[in-house]
Write a protein that holds these residues in place. Sequence first.
Motif, PDB file in Angstrom:
ATOM      1  N   GLY A   1      41.790-107.633 -27.960  1.00  0.00           N
ATOM      2  CA  GLY A   1      42.346-109.163 -28.514  1.00  0.00           C
ATOM      3  C   GLY A   1      42.009-109.364 -29.797  1.00  0.00           C
ATOM      4  O   GLY A   1      42.134-110.527 -30.311  1.00  0.00           O
ATOM      5  N   SER A   2      41.367-108.209 -30.618  1.00  0.00           N
ATOM      6  CA  SER A   2      41.097-108.249 -32.069  1.00  0.00           C
ATOM      7  C   SER A   2      42.346-107.578 -32.888  1.00  0.00           C
ATOM      8  O   SER A   2      43.138-107.098 -32.403  1.00  0.00           O
ATOM      9  N   SER A   3      42.247-107.730 -34.174  1.00  0.00           N
ATOM     10  CA  SER A   3      43.187-107.100 -34.939  1.00  0.00           C
ATOM     11  C   SER A   3      42.756-105.460 -35.206  1.00  0.00           C
ATOM     12  O   SER A   3      43.609-104.841 -35.683  1.00  0.00           O
ATOM     13  N   ASP A   4      41.593-105.261 -34.679  1.00  0.00           N
ATOM     14  CA  ASP A   4      41.271-103.963 -34.853  1.00  0.00           C
ATOM     15  C   ASP A   4      41.919-103.009 -33.798  1.00  0.00           C
ATOM     16  O   ASP A   4      41.950-103.561 -32.574  1.00  0.00           O
ATOM     17  N   THR A   5      42.066-101.821 -33.957  1.00  0.00           N
ATOM     18  CA  THR A   5      42.463-100.751 -32.758  1.00  0.00           C
ATOM     19  C   THR A   5      41.312-100.665 -31.903  1.00  0.00           C
ATOM     20  O   THR A   5      40.132-100.327 -32.467  1.00  0.00           O
ATOM     21  N   VAL A   6      41.726-100.277 -30.660  1.00  0.00           N
ATOM     22  CA  VAL A   6      40.438 -99.746 -29.609  1.00  0.00           C
ATOM     23  C   VAL A   6      40.598 -98.287 -30.087  1.00  0.00           C
ATOM     24  O   VAL A   6      41.254 -97.460 -29.730  1.00  0.00           O
ATOM     25  N   ASP A   7      39.174 -97.990 -30.355  1.00  0.00           N
ATOM     26  CA  ASP A   7      38.832 -96.580 -30.421  1.00  0.00           C
ATOM     27  C   ASP A   7      37.578 -96.000 -29.824  1.00  0.00           C
ATOM     28  O   ASP A   7      36.650 -97.116 -29.639  1.00  0.00           O
ATOM     29  N   LEU A   8      37.343 -95.091 -29.183  1.00  0.00           N
ATOM     30  CA  LEU A   8      36.304 -94.654 -28.657  1.00  0.00           C
ATOM     31  C   LEU A   8      35.071 -94.600 -29.498  1.00  0.00           C
ATOM     32  O   LEU A   8      35.096 -93.969 -30.341  1.00  0.00           O
ATOM     33  N   ARG A   9      34.237 -95.453 -29.480  1.00  0.00           N
ATOM     34  CA  ARG A   9      32.921 -95.438 -30.041  1.00  0.00           C
ATOM     35  C   ARG A   9      31.686 -94.868 -29.320  1.00  0.00           C
ATOM     36  O   ARG A   9      31.356 -95.185 -27.916  1.00  0.00           O
TER      37      ARG A   9
END
Length: 443
Positions: free
Chosen positions: A272-280
């Motif tokens: 829901g943000s403008s950042d991409t989902v990446d595994l952290r």
Amino acid sequence: MSETVTRFAPSPTGYIHVGNLRTALMNYLIARKAGGTFILRIDDTDPERSKEEYVDGIKQDLAWLGLHWDRVERQSERVEQYHAAADELRANGRFYEAFETPVELDLKRKKQLNMGKPPVYDRAALKLSDAEKDALRAERGAGVWRFKLDQERIEWVDGILGDISIDAASVSDPVLIRGDGQILYTLASVVDDTEMGVTHVVRGSDHVTNTATQIQIMRALGHDHPSFAHHSLLTGPQGEALSKRLGVLALRDLREQGIQPFALLSLMARLGSSDTVDLRTDMAALIDGFDINRFGAAPTKFDVADLFPLTGRYLQTLTAEDVADEIRAAGVPDALAAPFWKAVRENVETLKELGGWWAMFRDGAEPVIEEDDQAFVAQAMALLPDMPFDETTWSNWTATVKEATGRKGRGLFRPLRLALTGLENGPEMGAVMPLLQVVKAKG
Ligand code: GLU
């Protein structure tokens, strides 16, 4: 600048689900990013619906995720403070007793709607004389206490929604104390947020109207209001309401299905943000890149299926020692734990799948042999050395088979994999061979 203080304030009337996890996580990340304080506030003013079992469950779920709180506050232990605030509102002329029954209120609402008016409480109680109130009290018992809104526009700059302006005249004076004396959430929350020095409140957009009234109550009590941000509500992958499916999306159910905390955290901290989902894979990375202002107001689509590949990717970062308990629980002998993990870790999305792989290695797979490969497989099986196999078995054996049959590449490897594992794809065969306890294709 004052210290950043946030809180996650669940009502212990159920377990944490993906919707309120988002609230918890955002508040947690804001506090940690600022080096501030994260409070777990248990909103348990409703004794009938609040259960200790849920308080424990909420704590377990947060601990499982690694969202550690700095302290716990319980609203049920702060009733005196709420009454003190109520007295102050009474003294300021902002609090009035009303006696309408739910049926009467409902009737009023229907009438207003029929006349095309917004269904806002008509403040009839403000016109009651003391004698009339006494009579009503004698007849019906104590009334409810409503906060008298100033009928002006209530404005704030929301961390997610931007400029908000709500006409207080379109909102009913909120009931803050019930007829039976129970303090309601709106008052308790205002008192807590001000007394606990909460600086940032993030919650779901279903609370926007509450925020408007809470801002006025805070002002009436002589306080500034914290910054507010209202995140969008989650929907299913097709935009359907998530609430119908919340049962299956409780954190404990996801945990039961084998979802790993960092898969969930990585998705929910950015979805829901403008950042991409990446595994952290560590909290510091999640905290670092988090910015509430990057979230959008539109409903956020959530697909539980996305959690599985993220969990799979997380598992690939783990060693056999990290998952020793689960490997043992799958029945794998300790001596084979490391080679077993090496073979399967890129082929599982959750640790729930370990048992299936081990059963296959232990019991042998039903061979799959295609019509055209029957003779070839029989010939190859005759060349298979005796057990136990080791890491060189596959390369030595396939080299021998290649020489004997002239087959190579896919035509060589595919039928052998199918014969030994029953599967077209899967772990590297070199790593699989030492784990096989039975080869059914050998007859
Ligand atoms: N107990 C409230 C809820 O779960 C808290 C809302 C808030 O964050 O103020 O909806």
